[in-house]
Design a protein around this motif. Structure first.
Motif, PDB file in Angstrom:
ATOM      1  N   GLY A  28       0.838  -1.192   0.000  1.00  0.00           N
ATOM      2  CA  GLY A  28       0.000   0.000   0.000  1.00  0.00           C
ATOM      3  C   GLY A  28       0.873   1.242   0.000  1.00  0.00           C
ATOM      4  O   GLY A  28       0.672   2.166   0.779  1.00  0.00           O
ATOM      5  N   CYS A  29       1.860   1.247  -0.906  1.00  0.00           N
ATOM      6  CA  CYS A  29       2.927   2.259  -0.875  1.00  0.00           C
ATOM      7  C   CYS A  29       2.477   3.661  -1.257  1.00  0.00           C
ATOM      8  O   CYS A  29       3.188   4.625  -0.994  1.00  0.00           O
ATOM      9  N   GLY A  30       1.303   3.789  -1.888  1.00  0.00           N
ATOM     10  CA  GLY A  30       0.887   5.119  -2.315  1.00  0.00           C
ATOM     11  C   GLY A  30       1.920   5.719  -3.251  1.00  0.00           C
ATOM     12  O   GLY A  30       2.415   5.054  -4.159  1.00  0.00           O
ATOM     13  N   THR A  31       2.279   6.976  -3.009  1.00  0.00           N
ATOM     14  CA  THR A  31       3.259   7.640  -3.868  1.00  0.00           C
ATOM     15  C   THR A  31       4.704   7.338  -3.473  1.00  0.00           C
ATOM     16  O   THR A  31       5.631   7.923  -4.021  1.00  0.00           O
ATOM     17  N   GLY A  32       4.893   6.423  -2.518  1.00  0.00           N
ATOM     18  CA  GLY A  32       6.227   5.887  -2.247  1.00  0.00           C
ATOM     19  C   GLY A  32       7.067   6.580  -1.208  1.00  0.00           C
ATOM     20  O   GLY A  32       8.252   6.265  -1.070  1.00  0.00           O
ATOM     21  N   ASP A  49       1.100  -1.302  -4.702  1.00  0.00           N
ATOM     22  CA  ASP A  49      -0.133  -0.596  -4.401  1.00  0.00           C
ATOM     23  C   ASP A  49      -1.160  -1.017  -5.433  1.00  0.00           C
ATOM     24  O   ASP A  49      -0.818  -1.305  -6.584  1.00  0.00           O
ATOM     25  N   SER A  50      -2.424  -1.051  -5.026  1.00  0.00           N
ATOM     26  CA  SER A  50      -3.482  -1.455  -5.950  1.00  0.00           C
ATOM     27  C   SER A  50      -3.856  -0.341  -6.923  1.00  0.00           C
ATOM     28  O   SER A  50      -4.484  -0.588  -7.946  1.00  0.00           O
ATOM     29  N   SER A  51      -3.465   0.889  -6.617  1.00  0.00           N
ATOM     30  CA  SER A  51      -3.808   2.035  -7.459  1.00  0.00           C
ATOM     31  C   SER A  51      -2.739   2.277  -8.524  1.00  0.00           C
ATOM     32  O   SER A  51      -1.593   2.587  -8.212  1.00  0.00           O
ATOM     33  N   ALA A  52      -3.141   2.167  -9.777  1.00  0.00           N
ATOM     34  CA  ALA A  52      -2.218   2.427 -10.875  1.00  0.00           C
ATOM     35  C   ALA A  52      -1.751   3.880 -10.855  1.00  0.00           C
ATOM     36  O   ALA A  52      -0.579   4.174 -11.155  1.00  0.00           O
ATOM     37  N   GLU A  53      -2.634   4.800 -10.475  1.00  0.00           N
ATOM     38  CA  GLU A  53      -2.278   6.217 -10.426  1.00  0.00           C
ATOM     39  C   GLU A  53      -1.212   6.486  -9.367  1.00  0.00           C
ATOM     40  O   GLU A  53      -0.265   7.238  -9.596  1.00  0.00           O
ATOM     41  N   ALA A  54      -1.367   5.855  -8.202  1.00  0.00           N
ATOM     42  CA  ALA A  54      -0.379   6.036  -7.135  1.00  0.00           C
ATOM     43  C   ALA A  54       0.975   5.482  -7.551  1.00  0.00           C
ATOM     44  O   ALA A  54       2.016   6.114  -7.324  1.00  0.00           O
ATOM     45  N   ILE A  61       9.118   9.757  -9.287  1.00  0.00           N
ATOM     46  CA  ILE A  61      10.132  10.322  -8.384  1.00  0.00           C
ATOM     47  C   ILE A  61      11.367   9.427  -8.444  1.00  0.00           C
ATOM     48  O   ILE A  61      11.282   8.236  -8.141  1.00  0.00           O
ATOM     49  N   PRO A  62      12.512   9.965  -8.838  1.00  0.00           N
ATOM     50  CA  PRO A  62      13.717   9.131  -8.979  1.00  0.00           C
ATOM     51  C   PRO A  62      14.090   8.442  -7.671  1.00  0.00           C
ATOM     52  O   PRO A  62      13.921   8.997  -6.584  1.00  0.00           O
TER      53      PRO A  62
END
Length: 197
Positions: A28-32, A49-54, A61-62
């Protein structure tokens, strides 16, 4: 929202990393953000994460983290690979028995750390919530004056269905020996260590 309850507990979660850990899985990393903090500690990190957008936002982000879009309840996990598995406010999005799959991915001596959400049901729940509300308001005001590490991203939200007593009972069966403690901001911390032998 400038104040994130989950981000607030990152330092507590980082303290759960076992000594000598080299590999980690962030669920569930979200934006990491937390995955990158694990990588900054020198761990080789896989994040899902289940969200492709996230995941797309996280990949933009490198950094050295390997991100994957997947449903952790059905994704294939390598057995015995990870020294540390973190799960931040995401286990309530899947059946709780998914923790058995996360446990199976732990190396001997590995640690599973879950920052979870629960459904309020007891007088203690409501008392803690009452105490948390004014602290939360002050924290939001203070955080609004600080620069943010990254722009907020809209995340998938799900209502927690299990109560803390129900989570404790399930964990006793699926993660024997796990410790669970209630935290202030409507969260609990579950920590499980896989036996070495």
């Amino acid at each position: 929202m400038s104040f994130s309850h989950n981000d607030h507990y990152h330092p507590l979660l980082l303290k759960q990393i076992p000594e000598g850990a080299g590999t980690a899985l962030d669920v569930g990393c979200g934006t990491g953000l937390f995955a990158r903090r694990l990588a900054a500690r020198g761990l080789v990190v896989d994040a899902v994460d289940s969200s492709a957008e996230a995941v797309e936002a996280a990949r933009s982000i490198p950094g050295p983290v390997r991100y994957e879009q997947a449903d952790i309840a059905v994704a294939e996990l390598p057995r015995g690979k990870y020294d540390f598995v973190s799960c931040l406010a995401s286990i309530h999005h899947v059946p709780f028995e998914t923790v058995s799959r996360l446990r199976g991915s732990l190396a001997p001596g590995g640690v599973l750390a879950i920052l979870g959400c629960y459904r309020e049901s007891t007088p203690a729940d409501y008392a803690v919530s009452l105490c948390a509300a004014p602290v939360n308001a002050v924290a939001r005001l203070l955080s609004a004056t600080r620069p943010q590490e990254e722009a907020p991203t809209e995340m998938v939200v799900a209502k927690a269905m299990m109560t803390l007593p129900e989570i404790t009972a399930e964990a006793a069966t699926l993660l024997p020996g796990a410790s669970i403690r209630r935290l202030l901001f409507w969260r609990y911390l579950l920590v499980y260590k896989e036996p070495i032998s």
